[in-house]
Write an enzyme that holds these catalytic residues in place. Structure first.
Site, PDB file in Angstrom:
ATOM      1  N   GLU A   9       0.826  -1.211   0.000  1.00  0.00           N
ATOM      2  CA  GLU A   9       0.000   0.000   0.000  1.00  0.00           C
ATOM      3  C   GLU A   9       0.864   1.266   0.000  1.00  0.00           C
ATOM      4  OE1 GLU A   9      -2.444  -0.794   3.462  1.00  0.00           O
ATOM      5  OE2 GLU A   9      -4.060  -1.515   2.184  1.00  0.00           O
ATOM      6  N   GLU A  20      -7.137  -7.725  -0.601  1.00  0.00           N
ATOM      7  CA  GLU A  20      -7.540  -7.654   0.802  1.00  0.00           C
ATOM      8  C   GLU A  20      -9.049  -7.416   0.847  1.00  0.00           C
ATOM      9  OE1 GLU A  20      -5.389  -4.995   3.318  1.00  0.00           O
ATOM     10  OE2 GLU A  20      -3.427  -5.828   2.820  1.00  0.00           O
TER      11      GLU A  20
END
EC number: 3.2.1.23
Length: 735
Positions: free
Chosen positions: A247, A330
């Site tokens: 991320e 995710e």
């Protein structure tokens, strides 16, 4: 629905062409000649059939052993074939906006399950529960700090034995998506970075192309990645994808940094494995966090409940043409919880329905988490809000409201609802659901021996003491986790004085004592990172100088965001009546962390041998001790009569204040029922043994009035007033 077998997927036997007789008229030929011609033709036909038969036998002899090792095409997941189309291909790749495994279309239905949050004895159990849910892939991070707790000291044993974990995945026919960092987030201390990085000077610029930082990453990966190579899919292992960073688009936009990581990874892993990044599903995060190279796949994550196919369409803009299979790397089954919040939960039907939106259109998803596990030891991380003082430490439990609970339970609505959705798209019957592991409540545990933590001040020469004009950080004195005691002194004043510490990470308990008088220190108050109020020191009748003690607790380093550079301890001057105090001693306490070899605890062992005053009922006389709120060690035994009674359990800390607990030298983690919501600590059966199990508790504030713990057979997240920080709602950006 299960896809029926397509006729084209079956092997068929070769058919010889049918030769029709000519209808044209023929000239008269002598009968003898006709006979010769017929014999010659029959001979040629016989020879042709003989030759063909021999050829087929040779071909069969060569190919049958090969074909015997291939999966039957009648059970293949799809009739679609990769452009490669080579029989016997052992490869995982991306083409035509799909994943392909051995030349066959493959849909990832995976889940995050972190080996470092589960005891090795339970790895196989948890993986089997993931398979029974319908998963075909496991995703896991690799925390650098767990594997290299000290510079050059690498650990790959016990709970750090990642290779054994990968072998188990292979054994159970689970593929692996490996997230090697170097930054992982994961609600794990310092986002997986080793704490000793904070002690280096000049300070490193983390997650950047800072040459000194890159050198350290290169050194770490030169140890880690050669261990991964034998477990790559091309080499017969389960690892099909390797994630670079994590991320990054939510943190920075240093593209040279990301490209250096790709180069390092390719140098060790080769060009066949899929490298990937994961970023939030927004234009800004994808612009910043993706590598922009054809050989690196860009995956996305987003809040459960967002429209997935709009984000998958955005994802395609950041992948090469034909290289963007829709993947939510995710898919959130639950959420994290901080101390002082209400336990986070999400609805089972809601979660399952949102997963169905992805699977119904042939998308792929990885459940985060399929099984959360536990932040044993001192490894739980922390987050921040508006600034670094808006500090939110994570629970010891990482249950995450996942379909497989912290203790492995699957008899719950979320597991069943998700399984029903996955089963609708499965190509074969799912394995049966394993029963829950039996739990045991062993009843009350009497803690009957103790040692006041600050008694070590009588033996300072026996401990590592660092002296400095001004306070130093924990990392600077070599204390990476746990507690550090700061000691200074000042002259007595008629009004006591006002003490302030502008910057303490994360919680400092303040005590004073008269230098010339014998007696226990007096508790003054606590200065916390999120509430740096000033303390009024009491007036003391002391003819000499006064000792000042500040016991600082590291409650977990920040794992996400711009404040991730998070050293611990006292990070500013300490002011008394607005004047800085100088002349400090820093005293480290030898409390071991997860995956460290326990050493003899000098504090506890010395306490056991000292004379402690007991009342007639065998318990310490607490008339004056407990009201002083002095940190102390308490010890006792949890007794288990028979070997077959050794089961998972939970230790309830109701009636206690705040501290750390150990059983048989295993660090269970922090407890804090006064703030909540976690009341109990999970104790896996492999930690226990038949007979006496030694329980040690470091209570920082207020012990139970009767010094009792209780072993129960269930978790409890109902403690506290949820007033430390505001509750986190589902739908916020993921930490």
């Amino acid at each position: 629905m299960r896809s029926p077998t397509h006729p084209a997927d079956r092997f068929t036997s070769p058919i010889l062409p049918h030769h029709r007789a000519s209808s044209a008229p023929t000239a008269k030929i002598g009968s003898a000649m006709v006979s010769r011609i017929r014999r010659r033709v029959r001979g040629q036909i016989a020879m042709a059939f003989f030759t063909l038969a021999v050829s087929l036998m040779v071909v069969a002899a060569f190919f049958v052993p090969v074909l015997a090792n291939l999966p039957s095409l009648s059970t293949s997941p799809s009739r679609h074939r990769s452009p490669t189309k080579r029989a016997g291909l052992h490869k995982f790749e991306i083409s035509k906006d799909r994943f392909w495994k051995d030349g066959q279309h493959f849909r990832i239905i995976g889940g995050d399950l972190h080996y470092f949050r589960v005891l090795p004895e339970y790895w196989e159990d948890r993986l089997l529960r993931a398979r029974a849910l319908g998963l075909n892939t496991i995703q896991t991070y690799v925390p650098w700090n767990l594997h290299e707790p000290k510079p050059g000291e690498v650990v790959f044993e016990g709970i750090s034995d990642i290779e054994s974990f990968l072998k188990l995945c292979k054994k159970l026919d689970l593929l692996v998506m490996l997230r090697i960092g170097p930054y992982i987030c994961a609600e794990w201390d310092f986002g997986g970075f080793p704490a000793w990085l904070l002690s280096l000077t000049p300070a490193l610029k983390l997650r950047s192309s800072d040459p000194e930082f890159i050198k350290l990453v290169e050194s770490w990966w030169s140890v880690l990645l050669p261990k991964v190579v034998p477990h790559l899919y091309k080499n017969g292992g389960p690892v099909v994808m390797v994630q670079i960073e994590n991320e990054y688009g939510s943190y920075g936009e240093d593209k040279p940094y990301l490209n250096q990581l790709v180069k390092l990874a390719r140098g060790h892993l080769g060009n066949d494995v899929i490298l990937y990044t994961t970023d939030g599903g927004t234009l800004e995060t994808l612009k910043k966090g993706t590598v922009g190279r054809n050989d690196v796949f860009s995956a996305v994550d987003f809040s459960t409940g967002e429209e997935p196919w709009h984000i998958f369409k955005l994802q395609k803009q950041f992948n090469a043409p034909g290289k963007s299979p829709p993947l939510s790397s995710e898919f959130y089954t639950g959420w994290l919880t901080h101390w002082g919040e209400k336990i986070a939960t999400t609805g089972a039907d809601f979660t399952a329905a949102e997963l169905g939106k992805i699977l119904s259109r042939n998308g792929s998803a990885v459940l985060y988490m399929v099984h959360g596990g536990t932040n044993f030891g001192f490894y739980s991380g922390a987050n921040t809000g508006l600034n670094e003082f808006d500090y939110k430490p994570d629970l010891t439990s990482y249950d995450y409201d996942a379909p497989i609970s912290e203790s492995g339970d699957v008899d719950n609505e979320k597991y069943k609802a998700i399984r029903r959705v996955i089963e609708a798209y499965a190509l074969a019957p799912l394995p049966p659901i394993p029963p829950n592991i039996k739990k045991m409540g062993y009843g009350l545990i009497q803690l009957h021996r103790k040692e006041m933590l600050l008694n070590v001040l009588d033996e300072l020469d026996s401990f590592g003491v660092v002296k400095s004009e001004d306070p130093l950080s924990m990392e600077s004195v070599g204390q990476m986790f746990g507690f550090l005691l700061y000691v200074s002194e000042y002259g007595a004043a008629d009004d006591g004085g006002i003490l302030s510490i502008p910057k303490v990470h994360d919680r400092g308990q303040v005590f004073i004592s008269c230098k010339s008088q014998v007696g226990r220190p007096l508790y003054v108050g606590t200065i916390e990172r999120w509430s740096t109020q000033k303390l009024h020191l009491p007036v003391t009748k002391c003819p000499s100088r006064i000792f000042l003690y500040v016991l600082v607790e590291n409650m977990g380093r920040i794992n996400y965001g711009k404040y991730i550079f998070d050293p611990k301890g006292i990070l500013s001057s300490v002011y008394l009546n607005e004047r800085a105090l100088h002349g400090w001693k820093m005293v480290s306490f030898p409390l071991h962390n997860l995956d460290e070899i326990p050493k003899t605890n000098h504090i506890i062992s010395s306490g056991s041998s000292r004379s402690i005053k007991f009342s007639s009922d065998g318990k310490p006389d607490r008339n004056s001790e407990n009201i002083t709120r002095l940190p102390a060690f308490y010890t006792g035994n949890l007794h288990i009569d028979e070997a077959d009674q050794v089961k998972d359990t939970f230790i309830s800390f109701l009636g206690w204040g705040k501290g750390v607990a150990f059983i048989n030298d295993f660090n269970l983690g922090r407890y804090w029922p006064l703030v909540g919501p976690q009341c109990n600590l999970y104790v896996p059966a492999p930690v226990l043994r038949q007979g006496d199990n030694v329980v040690v508790v470091l209570e920082l504030e207020t012990p139970h009035p009767e010094l009792l713990l209780q072993s129960v057979d269930h978790p409890d997240f109902t403690c506290g007033s949820y007033s430390l920080v505001e509750s986190t709602e589902m739908g916020e950006a993921k930490y």
